[in-house]
Design a protein around this motif. Sequence first.
Motif, short mmCIF file in Angstrom:
data_model
loop_
_atom_site.label_atom_id
_atom_site.label_comp_id
_atom_site.label_asym_id
_atom_site.label_seq_id
_atom_site.Cartn_x
_atom_site.Cartn_y
_atom_site.Cartn_z
N ILE A 178 0.86 -1.19 0.00
CA ILE A 178 0.00 0.00 0.00
C ILE A 178 0.89 1.24 0.00
O ILE A 178 0.68 2.18 -0.78
N ILE A 201 -1.77 -14.19 13.32
CA ILE A 201 -1.64 -15.32 12.39
C ILE A 201 -2.30 -15.01 11.04
O ILE A 201 -1.85 -15.50 9.99
N THR A 203 -2.10 -12.34 9.33
CA THR A 203 -1.07 -11.69 8.51
C THR A 203 -0.02 -12.70 8.08
O THR A 203 0.44 -12.70 6.93
N ALA A 206 -1.58 -14.68 5.31
CA ALA A 206 -1.86 -13.93 4.07
C ALA A 206 -0.58 -13.50 3.36
O ALA A 206 -0.49 -13.56 2.14
N PHE A 228 1.09 -14.10 17.03
CA PHE A 228 -0.02 -14.38 17.93
C PHE A 228 -0.95 -15.35 17.19
O PHE A 228 -1.59 -14.97 16.22
N GLY A 305 -7.05 -7.78 13.19
CA GLY A 305 -7.52 -8.56 14.33
C GLY A 305 -6.64 -8.33 15.55
O GLY A 305 -7.13 -8.06 16.65
N1 LIG Z 1 -1.51 -2.64 5.66
C1 LIG Z 1 -0.98 -3.10 6.76
O1 LIG Z 1 -0.32 -2.38 7.52
C2 LIG Z 1 -1.17 -4.53 7.11
C3 LIG Z 1 -0.43 -5.06 8.18
C4 LIG Z 1 -0.67 -6.37 8.54
C5 LIG Z 1 -1.60 -7.13 7.84
N2 LIG Z 1 -2.27 -6.59 6.80
C6 LIG Z 1 -3.29 -7.39 6.12
O2 LIG Z 1 -4.28 -7.68 7.08
C7 LIG Z 1 -4.85 -8.95 6.79
C8 LIG Z 1 -4.72 -9.83 8.02
O3 LIG Z 1 -5.41 -9.25 9.09
P1 LIG Z 1 -6.33 -10.13 10.03
O4 LIG Z 1 -7.11 -9.20 10.85
O5 LIG Z 1 -7.03 -11.14 9.19
O6 LIG Z 1 -5.27 -10.94 10.87
P2 LIG Z 1 -4.27 -10.64 12.05
O7 LIG Z 1 -4.66 -9.48 12.85
O8 LIG Z 1 -2.90 -10.69 11.51
O9 LIG Z 1 -4.48 -11.94 12.90
C9 LIG Z 1 -5.65 -12.06 13.68
C10 LIG Z 1 -5.62 -13.39 14.37
O10 LIG Z 1 -4.53 -13.42 15.29
C11 LIG Z 1 -4.85 -14.34 16.30
N3 LIG Z 1 -4.69 -13.68 17.57
C12 LIG Z 1 -5.06 -12.43 17.90
N4 LIG Z 1 -4.75 -12.17 19.18
C13 LIG Z 1 -4.15 -13.25 19.65
C14 LIG Z 1 -3.59 -13.59 20.90
N5 LIG Z 1 -3.60 -12.74 21.91
N6 LIG Z 1 -3.04 -14.79 21.05
C15 LIG Z 1 -3.03 -15.65 20.04
N7 LIG Z 1 -3.56 -15.39 18.83
C16 LIG Z 1 -4.12 -14.23 18.65
C17 LIG Z 1 -6.32 -14.74 16.11
O11 LIG Z 1 -6.35 -15.90 15.30
P3 LIG Z 1 -6.56 -17.36 15.86
O12 LIG Z 1 -7.52 -17.24 17.00
O13 LIG Z 1 -7.03 -18.13 14.73
O14 LIG Z 1 -5.20 -17.77 16.29
C18 LIG Z 1 -6.82 -13.64 15.23
O15 LIG Z 1 -7.92 -14.02 14.46
C19 LIG Z 1 -4.08 -9.50 5.63
O16 LIG Z 1 -4.78 -9.23 4.45
C20 LIG Z 1 -2.81 -8.72 5.65
O17 LIG Z 1 -2.22 -8.64 4.37
C21 LIG Z 1 -2.07 -5.31 6.43
#
Ligand SMILES: NC(=O)c1ccc[n+]([C@@H]2O[C@H](COP(=O)([O-])OP(=O)(O)OC[C@H]3O[C@@H](n4cnc5c(N)ncnc54)[C@H](OP(=O)(O)O)[C@@H]3O)[C@@H](O)[C@H]2O)c1
Length: 378
Positions: A178, A201, A203, A206, A228, A305
């Motif tokens: 981005i 996880i 991220t 993905a 996480f 997340g």
């Molecule tokens: N533009 C940016 O700056 C940026 C940065 C990062 C990611 N992204 C994009 O964001 C998307 C991913 O975001 P997302 O919201 O799907 O995922 P995320 O925030 O990376 O992961 C969320 C998952 O992490 C796990 N989690 C959260 N807190 C936890 C804890 N305390 N202990 C253990 N596990 C924990 C949970 O999964 P479980 O319960 O299944 O373990 C939760 O569903 C992707 O498309 C990525 O490319 C963009």
Amino acid sequence: MSLRPTPAESELLARARQLAGRAEGHVSPNPLVGAVVVRDGEVVGEGWHAGPGHSHAEISALAGVTDPRGTTVVCTLEPCSHHGRTPPCTAALLEAGVGRVVIGTLDPLERGRAQGVQVLRRAGVEVAVAEGEDERACRELNSAFITWALTGRPEVTLKLATSLDGKIATASGESQWITGPGSRRRVHRMRAASDAVGVGIGTALADDPRLTARDLEGEVRQPARTVFDSRARLPLDGRLVATADQTPVLVIAGTEAPSARIEALVARGVDVRVLPGTAADRVRGALDLMGERELQSLLVEGGAGLAAVMLQAEVIDRVTWMLAPMVIGGTGAPGAVADPGFATLESAPRVDGIAVERIDDDVAISGRLRPLATLGGD
Ligand SMILES: NC(=O)c1ccc[n+]([C@@H]2O[C@H](COP(=O)([O-])OP(=O)(O)OC[C@H]3O[C@@H](n4cnc5c(N)ncnc54)[C@H](OP(=O)(O)O)[C@@H]3O)[C@@H](O)[C@H]2O)c1
């Protein structure tokens, strides 16, 4: 009345902070410290602390001064009065016969020990301690060290990159890149200056990130990489696991993680910690664990997340928000922070002390979500 730095000494404190900054990313778990030695308004010595095992800043600043008697030593942090990896700086200052010491901010670790300020004053040295903007700048210089020393947890910085309309990815999950190359270089510098980096996880699945600090000049310290991951789903054939033997990977799992998954990750060199409770409990547990390991700073790189869990748990100290001049749009494209969000404007966290920086065509907005911890009563 307490002595304060003169306006000239206040300028020298700014110089001492610059010197201290030269070792950014190399001193943890020690603080960044710079020092300047002055005689009759003229700088006769400069130094900084280069990292654990190296001389403290005051000592390296005095090293080149032929006759330090009666000089003023201006340093960003209270000189230590205890034996650590090196002998106490207060003893060296007294031996050198300095007349005045100007201190940017008190060292939280000096509390409960002899206290550098008291040792120097009792020996007849004039000591001035900064206040106001000088003190604030010296505390910010070592915000990670101070947070860790006073709370036992690392300072947490949330870094996210979004479009102008606050999206972190497209509806199909595309998020790289981005922001532009300048912002990405900045992120690598932020990683190199952090003791740990973390993602959710989602991220890791993905983007298959490496989370290392790359394409930087000089010696680079790699941060401890943290995922996480409640159910220990981190792919065994991904980049993080593939490089776990070179740069540590810590997985924070929940009690629901299948033991076979945990064993497979551990067999590949991943450090898996199972923490009980809710996602917020696990975040707090992970920060305690990092603090015990002397990890003083954690850079959280998303995604939505993990950002939501951490914001709700009120553990984020600072944010760096990178805005790219593009619009993604659509309700299907994820916003930067997932559910549940904050129900009222009153409860929505606000960022203080905003700094705005243009990086090529992007804009980085940084600031504090939580005030820096204080010694209290000082
Ligand atoms: N533009 C940016 O700056 C940026 C940065 C990062 C990611 N992204 C994009 O964001 C998307 C991913 O975001 P997302 O919201 O799907 O995922 P995320 O925030 O990376 O992961 C969320 C998952 O992490 C796990 N989690 C959260 N807190 C936890 C804890 N305390 N202990 C253990 N596990 C924990 C949970 O999964 P479980 O319960 O299944 O373990 C939760 O569903 C992707 O498309 C990525 O490319 C963009």
